[in-house]
Design a protein around this motif. Structure first.
Motif, PDB file in Angstrom:
ATOM      1  N   LEU A  50       0.835  -1.202   0.000  1.00  0.00           N
ATOM      2  CA  LEU A  50       0.000   0.000   0.000  1.00  0.00           C
ATOM      3  C   LEU A  50       0.869   1.251   0.000  1.00  0.00           C
ATOM      4  O   LEU A  50       0.645   2.188  -0.781  1.00  0.00           O
ATOM      5  CB  LEU A  50      -0.929  -0.025   1.216  1.00  0.00           C
ATOM      6  N   LEU A  51       1.876   1.263   0.853  1.00  0.00           N
ATOM      7  CA  LEU A  51       2.782   2.403   0.927  1.00  0.00           C
ATOM      8  C   LEU A  51       3.510   2.622  -0.396  1.00  0.00           C
ATOM      9  O   LEU A  51       3.596   3.749  -0.892  1.00  0.00           O
ATOM     10  CB  LEU A  51       3.794   2.196   2.057  1.00  0.00           C
ATOM     11  N   ALA A  52       3.999   1.540  -0.974  1.00  0.00           N
ATOM     12  CA  ALA A  52       4.721   1.660  -2.253  1.00  0.00           C
ATOM     13  C   ALA A  52       3.815   2.225  -3.331  1.00  0.00           C
ATOM     14  O   ALA A  52       4.212   3.122  -4.078  1.00  0.00           O
ATOM     15  CB  ALA A  52       5.269   0.297  -2.671  1.00  0.00           C
ATOM     16  N   LEU A 111       3.127 -12.594   0.286  1.00  0.00           N
ATOM     17  CA  LEU A 111       3.172 -12.179  -1.117  1.00  0.00           C
ATOM     18  C   LEU A 111       1.807 -11.702  -1.603  1.00  0.00           C
ATOM     19  O   LEU A 111       1.701 -10.681  -2.290  1.00  0.00           O
ATOM     20  CB  LEU A 111       3.685 -13.323  -1.995  1.00  0.00           C
ATOM     21  N   MET A 112       0.762 -12.431  -1.229  1.00  0.00           N
ATOM     22  CA  MET A 112      -0.587 -11.989  -1.612  1.00  0.00           C
ATOM     23  C   MET A 112      -0.904 -10.636  -0.988  1.00  0.00           C
ATOM     24  O   MET A 112      -1.514  -9.775  -1.623  1.00  0.00           O
ATOM     25  CB  MET A 112      -1.626 -13.034  -1.201  1.00  0.00           C
ATOM     26  N   LEU A 116      -1.994  -7.194  -2.741  1.00  0.00           N
ATOM     27  CA  LEU A 116      -3.257  -6.567  -2.338  1.00  0.00           C
ATOM     28  C   LEU A 116      -3.017  -5.109  -1.963  1.00  0.00           C
ATOM     29  O   LEU A 116      -3.786  -4.223  -2.341  1.00  0.00           O
ATOM     30  CB  LEU A 116      -3.891  -7.327  -1.174  1.00  0.00           C
ATOM     31  N   GLY A 117      -1.946  -4.856  -1.229  1.00  0.00           N
ATOM     32  CA  GLY A 117      -1.613  -3.481  -0.864  1.00  0.00           C
ATOM     33  C   GLY A 117      -1.331  -2.614  -2.072  1.00  0.00           C
ATOM     34  O   GLY A 117      -1.766  -1.463  -2.144  1.00  0.00           O
ATOM     35  N   LEU A 118      -0.590  -3.159  -3.035  1.00  0.00           N
ATOM     36  CA  LEU A 118      -0.334  -2.408  -4.273  1.00  0.00           C
ATOM     37  C   LEU A 118      -1.638  -2.090  -4.994  1.00  0.00           C
ATOM     38  O   LEU A 118      -1.854  -0.967  -5.457  1.00  0.00           O
ATOM     39  CB  LEU A 118       0.597  -3.208  -5.195  1.00  0.00           C
ATOM     40  N   TRP A 119      -2.516  -3.076  -5.090  1.00  0.00           N
ATOM     41  CA  TRP A 119      -3.799  -2.876  -5.763  1.00  0.00           C
ATOM     42  C   TRP A 119      -4.641  -1.845  -5.022  1.00  0.00           C
ATOM     43  O   TRP A 119      -5.207  -0.938  -5.639  1.00  0.00           O
ATOM     44  CB  TRP A 119      -4.546  -4.214  -5.857  1.00  0.00           C
ATOM     45  N   LEU A 120      -4.719  -1.967  -3.687  1.00  0.00           N
ATOM     46  CA  LEU A 120      -5.494  -0.992  -2.900  1.00  0.00           C
ATOM     47  C   LEU A 120      -4.965   0.414  -3.072  1.00  0.00           C
ATOM     48  O   LEU A 120      -5.728   1.370  -3.216  1.00  0.00           O
ATOM     49  CB  LEU A 120      -5.487  -1.370  -1.423  1.00  0.00           C
TER      50      LEU A 120
END
Length: 127
Positions: A50-52, A111-112, A116-120
């Motif tokens: 999410l941060l990235a 990893l999932m 998920l964080g990237l997608w969010l």
């Protein structure tokens, strides 16, 4: 020197957060299985993704912000050394199946969670 201090400050925060989660986990579910380490690594991976996504898409993050948040807080919060020790402890107790489940599950879930964080993060940016 400023980046070192920012990383150290963030690392202290992350380490305290991990300690608090570990203590709560021990009280809640006991020491039989290292659920608290799984939780820390999965939630840390989610937060890192999410941060990235947020930092890379919305702003040009400063080296200081990256050092404090990613390397410091999240680096101090997540832990591969505790993961490795928990795995060894399960094996030492003769719980090979639980050790394999723990290692495979931790890696897969983490990893999932990072994806998920990237997608969010991307969804939040698009909103």
């Amino acid at each position: 020197m400023q980046l070192v201090l920012l990383t150290a400050a963030g690392g202290a925060i992350g380490a305290v957060l991990r300690f608090l989660v570990n203590q709560a986990g021990l009280k809640w579910v006991g020491p039989a299985f290292p659920w608290w380490t799984v939780f820390v690594n999965v939630t840390g991976s989610l937060a890192m993704g999410l941060l990235a996504a947020l930092l890379m898409q919305r702003t040009a993050p400063s080296d200081g912000l990256r050092a404090f948040l990613a390397t410091g807080i999240l680096g101090g919060y997540t832990t591969f050394s505790a993961f490795s020790l928990d795995f060894a402890g399960l094996l030492d107790r003769g719980e090979a199946g639980a050790a394999v489940l723990y290692a495979g599950g931790s890696v897969a879930l983490s990893l999932m969670a990072v994806f998920l964080g990237l997608w969010l993060g991307r969804v939040l940016i698009a909103a």
